[in-house]
Design an enzyme around this catalytic site. Structure first.
Site, PDB file in Angstrom:
ATOM      1  N   GLN A   1       0.813  -1.221   0.000  1.00  7.59           N
ATOM      2  CA  GLN A   1       0.000   0.000   0.000  1.00  7.59           C
ATOM      3  C   GLN A   1       0.847   1.272   0.000  1.00  7.59           C
ATOM      4  O   GLN A   1       0.313   2.361  -0.222  1.00  7.59           O
ATOM      5  CB  GLN A   1      -0.929   0.008   1.222  1.00  7.59           C
ATOM      6  CG  GLN A   1      -2.083  -0.986   1.152  1.00  7.59           C
ATOM      7  CD  GLN A   1      -1.670  -2.424   1.411  1.00  7.59           C
ATOM      8  OE1 GLN A   1      -0.537  -2.686   1.841  1.00  7.59           O
ATOM      9  NE2 GLN A   1      -2.552  -3.354   1.103  1.00  7.59           N
TER      10      GLN A   1
ATOM     11  N   TYR B   1     -13.251 -10.166   2.281  1.00  4.77           N
ATOM     12  CA  TYR B   1     -13.344 -10.008   3.738  1.00  4.77           C
ATOM     13  C   TYR B   1     -14.641  -9.284   4.101  1.00  4.77           C
ATOM     14  O   TYR B   1     -14.974  -8.260   3.525  1.00  4.77           O
ATOM     15  CB  TYR B   1     -12.137  -9.213   4.246  1.00  4.77           C
ATOM     16  CG  TYR B   1     -10.822  -9.926   4.021  1.00  4.77           C
ATOM     17  CD1 TYR B   1      -9.799  -9.331   3.290  1.00  4.77           C
ATOM     18  CD2 TYR B   1     -10.601 -11.201   4.522  1.00  4.77           C
ATOM     19  CE1 TYR B   1      -8.591  -9.982   3.064  1.00  4.77           C
ATOM     20  CE2 TYR B   1      -9.402 -11.881   4.303  1.00  4.77           C
ATOM     21  CZ  TYR B   1      -8.411 -11.263   3.575  1.00  4.77           C
ATOM     22  OH  TYR B   1      -7.225 -11.937   3.343  1.00  4.77           O
TER      23      TYR B   1
ATOM     24  N   ASP C   1     -10.576 -15.670   8.382  1.00 10.15           N
ATOM     25  CA  ASP C   1     -10.030 -14.347   8.687  1.00 10.15           C
ATOM     26  C   ASP C   1     -11.158 -13.337   8.807  1.00 10.15           C
ATOM     27  O   ASP C   1     -11.794 -12.996   7.801  1.00 10.15           O
ATOM     28  CB  ASP C   1      -9.056 -13.947   7.561  1.00 10.15           C
ATOM     29  CG  ASP C   1      -8.202 -12.731   7.904  1.00 10.15           C
ATOM     30  OD1 ASP C   1      -7.221 -12.470   7.189  1.00 10.15           O
ATOM     31  OD2 ASP C   1      -8.548 -12.027   8.890  1.00 10.15           O
TER      32      ASP C   1
ATOM     33  N   HIS D   1     -10.669 -10.390   9.700  1.00  9.03           N
ATOM     34  CA  HIS D   1     -10.044  -9.192   9.145  1.00  9.03           C
ATOM     35  C   HIS D   1     -10.536  -7.924   9.827  1.00  9.03           C
ATOM     36  O   HIS D   1     -10.693  -6.864   9.181  1.00  9.03           O
ATOM     37  CB  HIS D   1     -10.309  -9.151   7.642  1.00  9.03           C
ATOM     38  CG  HIS D   1      -9.162  -8.632   6.803  1.00  9.03           C
ATOM     39  ND1 HIS D   1      -9.128  -7.346   6.347  1.00  9.03           N
ATOM     40  CD2 HIS D   1      -8.041  -9.219   6.382  1.00  9.03           C
ATOM     41  CE1 HIS D   1      -8.007  -7.167   5.647  1.00  9.03           C
ATOM     42  NE2 HIS D   1      -7.324  -8.295   5.653  1.00  9.03           N
TER      43      HIS D   1
ATOM     44  N   GLU E   1      -8.756 -15.643  12.664  1.00 15.41           N
ATOM     45  CA  GLU E   1      -7.733 -14.602  12.570  1.00 15.41           C
ATOM     46  C   GLU E   1      -8.306 -13.199  12.662  1.00 15.41           C
ATOM     47  O   GLU E   1      -9.412 -12.961  12.177  1.00 15.41           O
ATOM     48  CB  GLU E   1      -7.033 -14.768  11.217  1.00 15.41           C
ATOM     49  CG  GLU E   1      -6.009 -13.729  10.875  1.00 15.41           C
ATOM     50  CD  GLU E   1      -5.438 -13.916   9.476  1.00 15.41           C
ATOM     51  OE1 GLU E   1      -4.757 -13.011   9.003  1.00 15.41           O
ATOM     52  OE2 GLU E   1      -5.697 -14.980   8.865  1.00 15.41           O
TER      53      GLU E   1
ATOM     54  N   HIS F   1       2.584 -14.071   8.340  1.00 14.34           N
ATOM     55  CA  HIS F   1       1.764 -13.556   7.239  1.00 14.34           C
ATOM     56  C   HIS F   1       2.461 -13.917   5.924  1.00 14.34           C
ATOM     57  O   HIS F   1       3.632 -13.634   5.728  1.00 14.34           O
ATOM     58  CB  HIS F   1       1.645 -12.035   7.397  1.00 14.34           C
ATOM     59  CG  HIS F   1       0.557 -11.413   6.585  1.00 14.34           C
ATOM     60  ND1 HIS F   1       0.723 -10.225   5.916  1.00 14.34           N
ATOM     61  CD2 HIS F   1      -0.712 -11.814   6.341  1.00 14.34           C
ATOM     62  CE1 HIS F   1      -0.416  -9.915   5.300  1.00 14.34           C
ATOM     63  NE2 HIS F   1      -1.283 -10.870   5.524  1.00 14.34           N
TER      64      HIS F   1
ATOM     65  N   ASP G   1       1.161 -10.226  -1.159  1.00 12.75           N
ATOM     66  CA  ASP G   1       1.994  -9.020  -1.010  1.00 12.75           C
ATOM     67  C   ASP G   1       3.150  -9.255  -0.038  1.00 12.75           C
ATOM     68  O   ASP G   1       3.424  -8.444   0.853  1.00 12.75           O
ATOM     69  CB  ASP G   1       1.185  -7.776  -0.671  1.00 12.75           C
ATOM     70  CG  ASP G   1       0.145  -7.976   0.419  1.00 12.75           C
ATOM     71  OD1 ASP G   1      -0.189  -6.992   1.096  1.00 12.75           O
ATOM     72  OD2 ASP G   1      -0.331  -9.096   0.602  1.00 12.75           O
TER      73      ASP G   1
ATOM     74  N   GLU H   1       1.084 -19.595   5.847  1.00 20.94           N
ATOM     75  CA  GLU H   1       0.206 -19.192   4.744  1.00 20.94           C
ATOM     76  C   GLU H   1       1.013 -19.278   3.445  1.00 20.94           C
ATOM     77  O   GLU H   1       2.155 -18.816   3.400  1.00 20.94           O
ATOM     78  CB  GLU H   1      -0.269 -17.752   4.967  1.00 20.94           C
ATOM     79  CG  GLU H   1      -1.212 -17.199   3.910  1.00 20.94           C
ATOM     80  CD  GLU H   1      -1.692 -15.781   4.268  1.00 20.94           C
ATOM     81  OE1 GLU H   1      -2.703 -15.354   3.706  1.00 20.94           O
ATOM     82  OE2 GLU H   1      -1.033 -15.125   5.118  1.00 20.94           O
TER      83      GLU H   1
HETATM   84  C1  GCO Z   1      -4.082 -12.438   5.002  1.00 17.75           C
HETATM   85  C2  GCO Z   1      -4.272 -10.969   4.938  1.00 17.75           C
HETATM   86  C3  GCO Z   1      -4.114 -10.360   3.604  1.00 17.75           C
HETATM   87  C4  GCO Z   1      -4.131  -8.836   3.709  1.00 17.75           C
HETATM   88  C5  GCO Z   1      -3.251  -8.217   2.656  1.00 17.75           C
HETATM   89  C6  GCO Z   1      -3.174  -6.708   2.832  1.00 17.75           C
HETATM   90  O1  GCO Z   1      -4.492 -13.015   6.001  1.00 17.75           O
HETATM   91  O2  GCO Z   1      -3.474 -12.989   4.111  1.00 17.75           O
HETATM   92  O3  GCO Z   1      -5.352 -10.590   5.676  1.00 17.75           O
HETATM   93  O4  GCO Z   1      -5.034 -10.799   2.714  1.00 17.75           O
HETATM   94  O5  GCO Z   1      -5.425  -8.336   3.614  1.00 17.75           O
HETATM   95  O6  GCO Z   1      -1.993  -8.763   2.770  1.00 17.75           O
HETATM   96  O7  GCO Z   1      -2.437  -6.151   1.819  1.00 17.75           O
HETATM   97 MG    MG Z   2      -5.262 -11.761   7.472  1.00 14.19          MG
END
Ligand code: GCO
Ligand code: MG
Length: 444
Positions: free
Chosen positions: A82, A197, A250, A252, A276, A352, A356, A379
């Site tokens: 971002q 999400y 998730d 989120h 999560e 994580h 990204d 993941e």
């Molecule tokens: C996950 C995350 C991602 C994020 C993303 C933000 O659990 O993999 O929540 O999906 O939303 O990395 O840029």
């Molecule tokens: Mg997440």
């Protein structure tokens, strides 16, 4: 000379002899070390630069550290999808002049000084920049030692890295089908989401748009349809796909904290592997309440940048999986300490690992996953052929396990010419606003 004097003389002789040998061994050791360091002039950092590329239209940032030994370089992940440009500036304009001429070997010392070099610290942009430098120095150390990084971290605790994959669909039925396919591909851990999400596709009315409030491009979500459909999705997938598959979800941080607590209690019968981000980092105070009401395993941390966010949650056993984004906390040097903290409170890792994170970052995740006892789950994402060409040596995933390639360092290279062929997308990358029907901003 009586017997004792004889023995004494003998003992002394032996001691002297042993001393001589020991001293000789010391000399050799010191010489080798001296030779090793003296022989090879201390290795200095000669250049630090940020490389931006987007082979899968995700804004990846990788830092390359070059050294005074021709051809010896290291790579580190500094991916902040971002805000990629400020990270690149932090690397090129600040960390590069700071690190040039410094010793390559003293990673912790470099980290500590780079950490305070901005006076203010623990933010996403600077942490990512530092992570790039930090991971690259580890990569170099692995290459110098001619060892994969996990060996420098103490060797393997498991043969490969167990992973979870993402399954989504606009209806619980579609999610079930996607889960079946993932199980056929060999995954034992599967994250299930109904749409994006918070299931924005289920929202009936974006009333703020009718009222001409905010931008029509802003998206909308409602708590109720998301909560009800998520319970239905778990019910359907658990009954259709059986007891053995581990299901993850998730939240989120998209719904009010008490709604999240109530949702998690309703999911308990379906035995989630973990739920999560039930809350925003700003609402860490709710974890105590959650713990009092349910024993569903909880994962948290991808948004963490500051030790104050994870130390309390882990040491009070308020979470079960720590999900930090390794570059967002400042790199491998920090993540391995977080892993060690987790061991004492039996909080397992679930770093994580979405799209990204660059392949270098995924390799850093995997090397740490191999070496720590309190590994939980990793993941995993799919790398396109283009990404694999830009980053030769990227980790592979097979039958739900991630494999690194055993080459020295992280084992991931970069084709800079090819990387330049995938410039960042037009859109700067900011996270799109999400709103409730009345226009209230919803956190990620
Ligand atoms: C996950 C995350 C991602 C994020 C993303 C933000 O659990 O993999 O929540 O999906 O939303 O990395 O840029
Ligand atoms: Mg997440």
């Amino acid at each position: 000379m009586d017997r004792r004097d004889m023995l004494k003389a003998l003992g002394l002789g032996t001691a002297v002899g042993a001393l001589g040998i020991a001293r000789a061994q010391d000399d050799v050791a010191t010489n080798t070390l001296a030779q090793a360091t003296k022989g090879l002039p201390p290795l200095k950092i000669t250049n630090v630069k940020a490389i931006l590329t987007a082979p899968q239209r995700i804004r990846l940032c990788v830092v390359k550290v070059e050294t005074s030994e021709p051809g010896l370089y290291g790579l580190g992940c500094a991916t902040f999808n971002q805000r990629p440009l400020p990270v690149a500036v932090a690397v090129d304009e600040y960390l590069a002049p700071f690190a040039k001429g410094r010793d390559v070997d003293n990673i912790e010392d470099m980290w500590q000084n780079a950490y305070t070099s901005s006076y203010w610290r623990n933010g996403p942009v600077l942490n990512n920049a530092m992570s790039g430098l930090d991971q690259a120095l580890w990569d170099i150390k692995g290459k110098r030692a001619n060892m994969p990084i996990y060996q420098l971290l103490g060797g393997k605790c498991r043969f490969a890295v167990d992973c979870y994959t993402h399954c989504s669909g606009n209806t619980p039925e579609r999610v079930e089908q996607s889960v079946r396919q993932a199980m056929e591909r060999g995954f034992r851990h599967i994250r299930i989401q109904c749409g994006g999400y918070g299931s924005p596709h289920l929202t009936k009315g974006a009333h703020f748009k009718d009222a001409d409030f905010a931008l029509p491009s802003d998206s909308t979500m409602e708590t109720r349809p998301y909560v009800e459909t998520t319970v239905e999705m778990f019910d359907r997938v658990r009954s259709a796909c059986g007891a053995s598959v581990e299901l993850l979800h998730d939240i989120h941080e998209r719904i009010p904290p008490l709604e999240a607590i109530n949702l998690i209690k309703r999911l308990e019968p379906y035995r989630p592997f973990f739920i999560e981000d039930p809350f925003s980092p700003e609402d860490n105070g709710y974890f105590k309440l959650l713990r009092q009401q349910t024993s569903v395993p909880i994962a948290m941390g991808e948004l963490f940048n500051n030790p104050h966010e994870w130390v309390g949650l882990m040491s009070e056993r308020l979470i079960d999986f720590i999900r930090v984004h390794i570059s967002q906390v400042g790199g491998l040097s920090v993540a391995r300490k977080i892993a060690t903290l987790g061991e004492w409170f039996n909080v397992r890792s679930a770093w994580h690992g979405p799209g990204d994170v660059s392949p270098v970052g995924h390799a850093a995740n995997a090397h740490l996953d191999l070496a720590i006892w309190n590994f939980g789950i990793q993941e995993a994402v799919h790398f396109s052929d283009e990404t694999r060409e830009v980053f030769p040596g990227s980790p592979t995933v097979e039958k739900g396990y991630m494999y690194i390639n055993e080459a020295p360092g992280f084992g991931v290279g970069i084709d800079e010419k090819l990387a330049a062929k995938f410039p960042l997308p037009e859109h700067p990358g900011y996270w799109k606003p999400v709103r409730r029907p009345d226009g209230t901003a919803v956190r990620p």
